[in-house]
Design an enzyme around this catalytic site. Structure first.
Site, mmCIF file in Angstrom:
data_model
loop_
_atom_site.group_PDB
_atom_site.id
_atom_site.type_symbol
_atom_site.label_atom_id
_atom_site.label_comp_id
_atom_site.label_asym_id
_atom_site.label_seq_id
_atom_site.Cartn_x
_atom_site.Cartn_y
_atom_site.Cartn_z
ATOM 1 C CE LYS A 92 -73.072 -18.971 -22.285
ATOM 2 N NZ LYS A 92 -73.836 -19.381 -21.739
ATOM 3 C CD GLU A 114 -64.056 -19.512 -25.807
ATOM 4 O OE1 GLU A 114 -65.480 -18.762 -25.384
ATOM 5 O OE2 GLU A 114 -63.701 -18.723 -27.090
ATOM 6 C CB SER A 381 -79.854 -16.832 -18.089
ATOM 7 O OG SER A 381 -79.629 -18.152 -17.155
HETATM 8 C C1 LIG Z 1 -73.903 -19.440 -21.023
HETATM 9 C C2 LIG Z 1 -75.445 -19.397 -19.124
HETATM 10 C C3 LIG Z 1 -75.003 -18.554 -18.544
HETATM 11 C C4 LIG Z 1 -73.926 -17.310 -17.970
HETATM 12 O O1 LIG Z 1 -72.991 -17.059 -19.741
HETATM 13 P P1 LIG Z 1 -73.534 -14.955 -18.923
HETATM 14 O O2 LIG Z 1 -72.613 -14.458 -20.346
HETATM 15 O O3 LIG Z 1 -72.643 -14.590 -17.733
HETATM 16 O O4 LIG Z 1 -74.682 -14.667 -19.121
HETATM 17 C C5 LIG Z 1 -76.234 -18.322 -17.255
HETATM 18 N N1 LIG Z 1 -77.504 -19.008 -18.067
HETATM 19 C C6 LIG Z 1 -77.270 -20.005 -19.178
HETATM 20 C C7 LIG Z 1 -78.535 -20.629 -19.476
HETATM 21 C C8 LIG Z 1 -76.616 -20.029 -19.588
HETATM 22 O O5 LIG Z 1 -75.862 -20.889 -20.938
#
Ligand SMILES: *Cc1c(COP(=O)(O)O)cnc(C)c1O
Length: 399
Positions: A92, A114, A381
């Site tokens: 993020k 938000e 992610s």
């Molecule tokens: C917020 C988050 C997501 C989901 O958000 P996307 O916009 O779909 O990427 C996925 N993995 C992690 C670790 C997150 O913090």
């Protein structure tokens, strides 16, 4: 094949996307569109963006061969893109850096955001602290209660967290409140949206900032894995980590894209967050996309074990990629994600976020169906430390 060049000038991905906002925001969005068009290819802007990604975020993040697990599964080779190693523990922050640099160039003194689980709120509060800007984060009061440690994190970083008491007191109510704040304070305020949603130009802009993920993979995979991936798998909440790794490969027609939505307790249970698999076309958060809604267009309550996937819509570009057939979207249940979380800890010594565990679970399903010379690249992610309490609770353990 025609090279891909969506969205169009009005932010449309086919019948999806666009801009559905109050009249008072049209000017702010025009200003943002103009700024983004000006800076997206500006060498000085890009130099600063990449400087921050290197020195503040810790990029590039490596790609990693999950070798022991792949051998155990006996099929395709699974590789991870290690976004979990970024400062603040997930992808993020890449986007937050990009947007706050634009905010500075527009002379905005105040940042709003938000957040549902608090992860985007923490990433926003982090970059606001880094640049010394005021930061206000809207969060449903139910989420404030459930995510106390992220609320404290944001406060430590100097942000003001505003609990939203309307509606179901969760993310969709926080979205409305943030929009309302923006309408009121549009002169001095920049709204940092955390995923590839919102009105045009946000979906394309967030995608472009997150494309650093896939652009690194384009270079790293031939070098480290000996080839580009055959399949790329990513979890889809709003869809930003998925677009970030998919997009640089979009004209590589032989690279297959698989997005993974949260099936929660099962699609039949109604307790899930699978907008692409079980939603219908509607307008949410300023754009047209697939939405989990009832027959009257009321947004439905969602559920996922992973807070970051618990979102009733999805970025409009994913809606387009689904309809056009360029990407497919699978679903993984809470239980399957939990199993992947535990297996990843044991096989690889990596504790993945529960969001990422959905993508990993899908790769683990696919690997044995493919030959050993194939490569599945999973966007890891984020890291799972934040999810330890949830995982422990599911195992009946009190921490
Ligand atoms: C917020 C988050 C997501 C989901 O958000 P996307 O916009 O779909 O990427 C996925 N993995 C992690 C670790 C997150 O913090």
């Amino acid at each position: 094949m025609e090279p891909y060049n969506l969205p169009d000038g009005d932010g449309h991905f086919g019948r999806f996307g666009g801009s559905f906002v109050a009249e008072t925001l049209v000017h702010a969005l025009d200003e943002l569109k103009a700024a983004y068009a000006r800076y997206r290819n500006d060498p000085e802007f890009l130099r600063e963006f990449h400087y921050e990604l290197k020195h503040f975020v810790g990029r590039p993040s490596p790609v990693y061969h999950a070798k022991r697990w792949s051998e155990h599964l006996g099929g395709a080779q699974i590789w991870f893109k290690r976004e979990d190693l970024n400062h603040t523990g997930a992808h993020k922050v890449n986007n937050c850096i990009g947007q706050i640099l634009l905010a500075r160039r527009l002379g905005k003194q105040r940042i709003i955001a938000e957040t549902g689980a608090g992860q985007h709120g923490v990433a926003t509060a982090t970059v606001a602290a880094r640049y010394g800007l005021e930061c206000v984060v809207y969060m449903g009061s139910e989420d404030v209660r459930r995510q106390a440690s992220n609320v404290y994190r944001m406060k430590l970083l100097g942000a003001t967290v505003v609990p939203v008491e309307s509606g179901s007191r969760t993310l969709k109510d926080a979205l409305n409140e943030a929009m309302r704040d923006w309408v009121t304070n549009v002169e001095n305020t920049f709204y940092i949206i955390g995923t590839v949603a919102g009105p045009h130009p946000y979906p394309a802009m967030v995608r472009d900032f997150q494309s650093v993920i896939g652009n690194e993979c384009l270079e790293q995979m031939p070098e480290d894995a000996g080839a580009q991936p055959d399949v790329i798998v990513a979890a889809v909440g709003g869809g930003s980590n998925a677009m970030g790794i998919f997009y640089p490969y979009i004209n590589h027609a032989d690279v297959q894209f698989v997005g993974v939505e949260a099936a929660g307790r099962g699609l039949d249970s109604g307790a899930h967050a699978a907008s692409l698999n079980a939603g219908s076309v509607g307008v949410l958060h300023g754009n047209r996309t697939y939405v989990l809604q009832d027959d009257d267009g009321q947004v439905l309550a969602t559920h996922s074990i992973s807070a970051g996937l618990d979102y009733p819509g999805v970025g409009p570009e994913h809606a387009w990629l689904k309809d056009s057939g360029r990407a497919t979207y699978a679903t993984i249940t809470d239980d399957e994600a939990l199993q992947a979380f535990h297996d990843c800890c044991r096989f690889e010594g990596i504790m993945p976020a529960l969001e990422s565990s959905h993508a990993i679970a899908q790769a683990v399903k696919m690997a044995p169906t493919l030959s050993r010379d194939k490569i599945i690249l999973v966007n890891l992610s984020g890291r799972g430390d934040k999810d330890m309490h949830t995982v422990a609770e599911c195992s009946g353990i009190q921490l």
